[in-house]
Design a protein around this motif. Sequence first.
Motif, PDB file in Angstrom:
ATOM      1  N   GLU A 166      -7.691  -4.013  -3.272  1.00  0.00           N
ATOM      2  CA  GLU A 166      -9.175  -4.342  -3.197  1.00  0.00           C
ATOM      3  C   GLU A 166      -9.146  -5.548  -3.409  1.00  0.00           C
ATOM      4  O   GLU A 166     -10.104  -6.181  -2.395  1.00  0.00           O
ATOM      5  CB  GLU A 166      -9.693  -3.322  -4.262  1.00  0.00           C
ATOM      6  CG  GLU A 166      -9.665  -2.023  -4.272  1.00  0.00           C
ATOM      7  CD  GLU A 166     -10.648  -1.615  -3.006  1.00  0.00           C
ATOM      8  OE1 GLU A 166     -11.355  -2.187  -2.278  1.00  0.00           O
ATOM      9  OE2 GLU A 166     -10.644  -0.392  -2.819  1.00  0.00           O
ATOM     10  N   ALA A 199       2.044   1.580  -3.688  1.00  0.00           N
ATOM     11  CA  ALA A 199       1.128   1.440  -4.821  1.00  0.00           C
ATOM     12  C   ALA A 199       0.679   2.639  -5.446  1.00  0.00           C
ATOM     13  O   ALA A 199       0.313   3.682  -4.879  1.00  0.00           O
ATOM     14  CB  ALA A 199      -0.232   0.528  -4.155  1.00  0.00           C
ATOM     15  N   MET A 222      -6.912   2.800   2.906  1.00  0.00           N
ATOM     16  CA  MET A 222      -7.117   2.874   1.451  1.00  0.00           C
ATOM     17  C   MET A 222      -8.238   3.851   1.052  1.00  0.00           C
ATOM     18  O   MET A 222      -8.244   4.748   0.063  1.00  0.00           O
ATOM     19  CB  MET A 222      -7.592   1.468   1.059  1.00  0.00           C
ATOM     20  CG  MET A 222      -6.314   0.560   0.970  1.00  0.00           C
ATOM     21  SD  MET A 222      -6.930  -1.300   0.910  1.00  0.00           S
ATOM     22  CE  MET A 222      -7.803  -1.151  -0.949  1.00  0.00           C
ATOM     23  N   PHE A 229       0.830  -1.153  -0.084  1.00  0.00           N
ATOM     24  CA  PHE A 229      -0.150  -0.053  -0.117  1.00  0.00           C
ATOM     25  C   PHE A 229       0.878   1.304  -0.123  1.00  0.00           C
ATOM     26  O   PHE A 229       0.596   2.150  -0.657  1.00  0.00           O
ATOM     27  CB  PHE A 229      -0.996  -0.153   1.164  1.00  0.00           C
ATOM     28  CG  PHE A 229      -1.656   1.267   1.520  1.00  0.00           C
ATOM     29  CD1 PHE A 229      -2.809   1.703   0.735  1.00  0.00           C
ATOM     30  CD2 PHE A 229      -1.254   2.146   2.436  1.00  0.00           C
ATOM     31  CE1 PHE A 229      -3.386   2.657   0.968  1.00  0.00           C
ATOM     32  CE2 PHE A 229      -1.872   3.215   2.738  1.00  0.00           C
ATOM     33  CZ  PHE A 229      -2.714   3.834   1.998  1.00  0.00           C
ATOM     34  N   GLU A 278      -2.390  -1.721  -9.594  1.00  0.00           N
ATOM     35  CA  GLU A 278      -2.046  -1.979  -7.909  1.00  0.00           C
ATOM     36  C   GLU A 278      -3.044  -1.788  -6.847  1.00  0.00           C
ATOM     37  O   GLU A 278      -3.115  -2.510  -6.111  1.00  0.00           O
ATOM     38  CB  GLU A 278      -0.559  -1.271  -7.619  1.00  0.00           C
ATOM     39  CG  GLU A 278       0.480  -1.822  -8.386  1.00  0.00           C
ATOM     40  CD  GLU A 278       1.561  -0.724  -8.495  1.00  0.00           C
ATOM     41  OE1 GLU A 278       2.667  -1.060  -9.084  1.00  0.00           O
ATOM     42  OE2 GLU A 278       1.580   0.406  -8.297  1.00  0.00           O
ATOM     43  N   LYS A 279      -3.667  -0.716  -6.986  1.00  0.00           N
ATOM     44  CA  LYS A 279      -4.814  -0.364  -6.470  1.00  0.00           C
ATOM     45  C   LYS A 279      -5.854  -1.469  -6.331  1.00  0.00           C
ATOM     46  O   LYS A 279      -6.442  -1.800  -5.427  1.00  0.00           O
ATOM     47  CB  LYS A 279      -5.577   1.105  -6.515  1.00  0.00           C
ATOM     48  CG  LYS A 279      -4.301   2.284  -6.436  1.00  0.00           C
ATOM     49  CD  LYS A 279      -4.943   3.345  -6.825  1.00  0.00           C
ATOM     50  CE  LYS A 279      -3.847   4.567  -6.476  1.00  0.00           C
ATOM     51  NZ  LYS A 279      -4.175   5.853  -6.886  1.00  0.00           N
ATOM     52  N   ARG A 280      -6.056  -1.934  -7.724  1.00  0.00           N
ATOM     53  CA  ARG A 280      -7.132  -3.078  -7.877  1.00  0.00           C
ATOM     54  C   ARG A 280      -6.769  -4.438  -7.098  1.00  0.00           C
ATOM     55  O   ARG A 280      -7.382  -5.088  -6.642  1.00  0.00           O
ATOM     56  CB  ARG A 280      -7.707  -3.464  -9.459  1.00  0.00           C
ATOM     57  CG  ARG A 280      -8.296  -2.394  -9.845  1.00  0.00           C
ATOM     58  CD  ARG A 280      -8.739  -2.904 -11.305  1.00  0.00           C
ATOM     59  NE  ARG A 280      -7.725  -3.136 -12.238  1.00  0.00           N
ATOM     60  CZ  ARG A 280      -7.267  -2.389 -13.115  1.00  0.00           C
ATOM     61  NH1 ARG A 280      -7.744  -1.111 -13.218  1.00  0.00           N
ATOM     62  NH2 ARG A 280      -6.334  -2.475 -13.765  1.00  0.00           N
ATOM     63  N   LYS A 319      -6.592   7.366   1.596  1.00  0.00           N
ATOM     64  CA  LYS A 319      -5.954   7.869   0.097  1.00  0.00           C
ATOM     65  C   LYS A 319      -6.624   8.089  -0.835  1.00  0.00           C
ATOM     66  O   LYS A 319      -6.383   8.994  -1.700  1.00  0.00           O
ATOM     67  CB  LYS A 319      -4.981   6.443   0.032  1.00  0.00           C
ATOM     68  CG  LYS A 319      -3.892   6.878  -0.895  1.00  0.00           C
ATOM     69  CD  LYS A 319      -2.876   5.854  -0.875  1.00  0.00           C
ATOM     70  CE  LYS A 319      -1.748   6.156  -1.861  1.00  0.00           C
ATOM     71  NZ  LYS A 319      -0.674   5.043  -2.119  1.00  0.00           N
ATOM     72  N   ALA A 320      -7.889   7.473  -0.951  1.00  0.00           N
ATOM     73  CA  ALA A 320      -8.835   7.705  -1.983  1.00  0.00           C
ATOM     74  C   ALA A 320      -9.728   9.084  -1.723  1.00  0.00           C
ATOM     75  O   ALA A 320     -10.590   9.459  -2.663  1.00  0.00           O
ATOM     76  CB  ALA A 320      -9.562   6.527  -2.252  1.00  0.00           C
ATOM     77  N   ARG A 338      -3.523   2.135 -11.098  1.00  0.00           N
ATOM     78  CA  ARG A 338      -4.770   1.536 -10.984  1.00  0.00           C
ATOM     79  C   ARG A 338      -4.706   0.129 -10.731  1.00  0.00           C
ATOM     80  O   ARG A 338      -5.282  -0.532  -9.805  1.00  0.00           O
ATOM     81  CB  ARG A 338      -5.584   1.765 -12.209  1.00  0.00           C
ATOM     82  CG  ARG A 338      -5.995   3.272 -12.426  1.00  0.00           C
ATOM     83  CD  ARG A 338      -7.103   3.662 -13.519  1.00  0.00           C
ATOM     84  NE  ARG A 338      -7.097   4.937 -13.788  1.00  0.00           N
ATOM     85  CZ  ARG A 338      -8.207   5.445 -14.581  1.00  0.00           C
ATOM     86  NH1 ARG A 338      -8.640   4.334 -15.648  1.00  0.00           N
ATOM     87  NH2 ARG A 338      -8.431   6.737 -14.841  1.00  0.00           N
TER      88      ARG A 338
END
Length: 445
Positions: free
Chosen positions: A378, A368, A401, A365, A373-375, A404-405, A371
């Motif tokens: 998840e 990352a 997460m 994290f 890496e973020k997926r 950060k979003a 996109r």
Amino acid sequence: MKKKSIALVLFLLTINLVFSQGIDFKNLKFEEALAQAKAENKLIFIDFHTEWCGPCKKLAKGPFKEPKNGEFYNKNFINLKLDAEKEGIAEAKRYKITSYPTLIFVNSDGNIVHKGIGVTNGYDMIGFGTEALNASSSKYSWAKLQEMFAEKQNDEAFLKLYIQKMEELGTDTSKGIDAWLKVQTEFKESDIQMMNFLLSKQEIYVGSKAEEIFNNNYEHYLTLATDRQKKSLNRFKNAVFLRSARYAQKSQDPELMKVVIERYKTGDYRSKSGDNLTTYTMDYYRFSKNYEAFKRLAEQYIDSLMNQKTIKKIKEEDSKYYQFYSKNKEFGKDSFTDIMLQNYKEGREANNTVKPIIETANHYFDFAQTRKEKRNLEKWVKYCYKLIPEKYSVDNLKADMLYKAGKTKKAIALKAIAIEKMPYTVKKKVNFEHELELMKANKKL
């Protein structure tokens, strides 16, 4: 005259109150403390701590509060408390602080005079402070010892004294041990005295001269050892390996971790639970700042954990474990066994899978960016929730997460839930509480 008497009484009461409250830690910037130390011809006493450090809290609530310690330290030193992860980051980096609590005394030039690590110095704070005062005028202050060490790599007598002084200060002796072993003429490497010396030292790491001597003479040492010493000799290699791995992880030393990996590949070493060649290699990549290599290996590692068994198979096995252990009358008698039983209820195999996934995902994290890496994050969180719904460690990562979003309200709510569910055995719970406060203040984690 009466007014002067009253003023004097008030002054004395104020002084007594300061002393009775223990050590008076000043709210000064480091540069200001240096200036004050020079003006008053005093040393600066610094307590390097962190919010999550349990031993730090023991010092703060105990020895630092004792009136006699306060009287001595307030009289002789300028006292500072610096959080090594907040306002004291620069100073912690300057003095290479990696363990907490670390207590140091520095002079007005900013040079370390005396140093100690851990809570043991709290058992005799006045004695510890007296050592600092003596060291400030001695040729063997901490700073002077380091300066002499750099210049006296071939001085056998000094190096032996250096080891002794570092032991007295409670600081790392490994460099001194290595330097002394390279030049010492006191006894042969195959002698029983050398064997006893090696067995008596706790700061021997892989790749050192001490390890080399031990490996070269192991079979011979067995012929000299008592039955008890033979057991110590048999444990020595793996103890050095485990100690080295812990130290490399703690200090984030890529070179030491590289040697740890080389040793592990021989197959002669046992790692602590959860550590293996892949986790050591991921650590090495992180410590070397090779974040892309770390992320690619982390993806492979987590996917391999998720593919070992189906979720259905894990739940079936865990149901059997729980049915068996829930009948054990030893469980549920105290808070510790309550936690153990809760883990079995959540699932032994499930926890053994979720723990390394979340530990690795937390590091992932931090780096990352894409996109994809973020997926991945998840996906891993979703998988862990399927194994153990509402697991606090998964909630905590998910909260980070969300934050950060930009989903601050949801992040704060979930972080609070995660903290509420954390058992008392979570050592860094206060760190997570601090992160929650940062979220509420809309600050960077």
